[in-house]
Design an enzyme around this catalytic site. Structure first.
Site, PDB file in Angstrom:
ATOM      1  N   HIS A 186     -33.404 -22.253   4.767  1.00  0.00           N
ATOM      2  CA  HIS A 186     -34.195 -22.287   3.321  1.00  0.00           C
ATOM      3  C   HIS A 186     -34.473 -23.922   3.199  1.00  0.00           C
ATOM      4  CE1 HIS A 186     -29.844 -23.962   3.422  1.00  0.00           C
ATOM      5  NE2 HIS A 186     -30.109 -25.002   2.457  1.00  0.00           N
ATOM      6  N   HIS A 246     -35.782 -27.148   0.826  1.00  0.00           N
ATOM      7  CA  HIS A 246     -35.831 -27.939  -0.515  1.00  0.00           C
ATOM      8  C   HIS A 246     -37.139 -28.374  -0.810  1.00  0.00           C
ATOM      9  CE1 HIS A 246     -31.364 -28.125  -0.378  1.00  0.00           C
ATOM     10  NE2 HIS A 246     -31.388 -27.747   0.905  1.00  0.00           N
TER      11      HIS A 246
HETATM   12  P1  5GP Z   1     -28.181 -27.338   2.082  1.00  0.00           P
HETATM   13  O1  5GP Z   1     -27.104 -28.319   2.068  1.00  0.00           O
HETATM   14  O2  5GP Z   1     -27.580 -25.878   2.985  1.00  0.00           O
HETATM   15  O3  5GP Z   1     -29.289 -27.555   2.800  1.00  0.00           O
HETATM   16  O4  5GP Z   1     -28.489 -26.494   0.703  1.00  0.00           O
HETATM   17  C1  5GP Z   1     -27.680 -25.823   0.138  1.00  0.00           C
HETATM   18  C2  5GP Z   1     -28.295 -25.751  -1.407  1.00  0.00           C
HETATM   19  O5  5GP Z   1     -27.809 -24.660  -1.985  1.00  0.00           O
HETATM   20  C3  5GP Z   1     -27.317 -26.989  -1.870  1.00  0.00           C
HETATM   21  O6  5GP Z   1     -28.380 -27.847  -2.310  1.00  0.00           O
HETATM   22  C4  5GP Z   1     -26.723 -26.297  -3.046  1.00  0.00           C
HETATM   23  O7  5GP Z   1     -26.858 -27.061  -4.490  1.00  0.00           O
HETATM   24  C5  5GP Z   1     -27.292 -25.054  -3.441  1.00  0.00           C
HETATM   25  N1  5GP Z   1     -26.513 -23.963  -3.780  1.00  0.00           N
HETATM   26  C6  5GP Z   1     -25.245 -23.690  -3.575  1.00  0.00           C
HETATM   27  N2  5GP Z   1     -24.915 -22.512  -4.179  1.00  0.00           N
HETATM   28  C7  5GP Z   1     -25.912 -22.279  -4.888  1.00  0.00           C
HETATM   29  C8  5GP Z   1     -26.025 -20.975  -6.018  1.00  0.00           C
HETATM   30  O8  5GP Z   1     -25.047 -20.147  -6.105  1.00  0.00           O
HETATM   31  N3  5GP Z   1     -27.257 -20.903  -6.492  1.00  0.00           N
HETATM   32  C9  5GP Z   1     -28.328 -21.790  -6.326  1.00  0.00           C
HETATM   33  N4  5GP Z   1     -29.110 -21.374  -6.954  1.00  0.00           N
HETATM   34  N5  5GP Z   1     -28.054 -22.669  -5.526  1.00  0.00           N
HETATM   35  C10 5GP Z   1     -27.100 -23.080  -4.642  1.00  0.00           C
END
Ligand code: 5GP
Ligand code: ZN
Length: 136
Positions: free
Chosen positions: A98, A100
């Site tokens: 994913h 951002h």
């Molecule tokens: P990572 O740290 O893996 O790059 O980003 C994961 C992102 O997913 C985090 O910024 C977190 O806030 C978001 N996230 C975690 N759980 C959920 C969820 O249930 N729904 C949504 N919309 N975002 C989520």
């Protein structure tokens, strides 16, 4: 597979999709850095960029190109970051590829990572090692 983003894509967990096409979905991050912070996610599960299908990476790039200006326009942002965390040590919490999109304001107070110059000879060594790895 117990993957939160696969469950969101399968609509087992409700989320307001902002954008969807054949390959990707986009929705708000639940815990935004700034309002409008989006997650752009390929529909097919892969753990990170290194193993994602080329088609999915192309679709992610094109979706970012479309979505980021819209996010920026409605949040009156001054710029935006495309952030990709690969691996838990780099901040990846969800092991489904994913990207951002984080709208930024000049006055939002976030700082970029600190940089440190290479020691003598260090850059040449790492350049050689990466080139060698790419050829193997
Ligand atoms: P990572 O740290 O893996 O790059 O980003 C994961 C992102 O997913 C985090 O910024 C977190 O806030 C978001 N996230 C975690 N759980 C959920 C969820 O249930 N729904 C949504 N919309 N975002 C989520
Ligand atoms: Zn998944």
């Amino acid at each position: 597979m117990d993957c939160l983003f696969c469950k969101i894509i399968a609509k087992q967990i409700p989320v307001d999709l902002i954008y969807e096409n054949e390959k990707v979905v986009a929705f708000l991050d639940i815990n935004p850095v700034n309002p409008g912070h989006l997650l752009v996610v390929p529909k097919v599960h892969s753990e990170n960029i290194a193993v994602a299908a080329d088609d999915d990476l192309i679709a992610l790039t094109l979706a970012v190109k479309k979505l980021a200006p819209a996010v920026c326009a409605v949040t009156a942002c001054d710029g935006w970051n495309l952030e990709v965390n690969n691996g838990n040590a780099a901040g990846q919490a969800i092991d489904h590829t994913h990207w951002h999109i984080v709208p930024r304001r000049k006055d939002d107070g976030f700082k970029h990572w600190p940089g440190h110059p290479y020691a003598a000879g260090e850059a040449a060594k790492i350049i050689a090692l990466i080139r060698e790895n790419l050829m193997s």
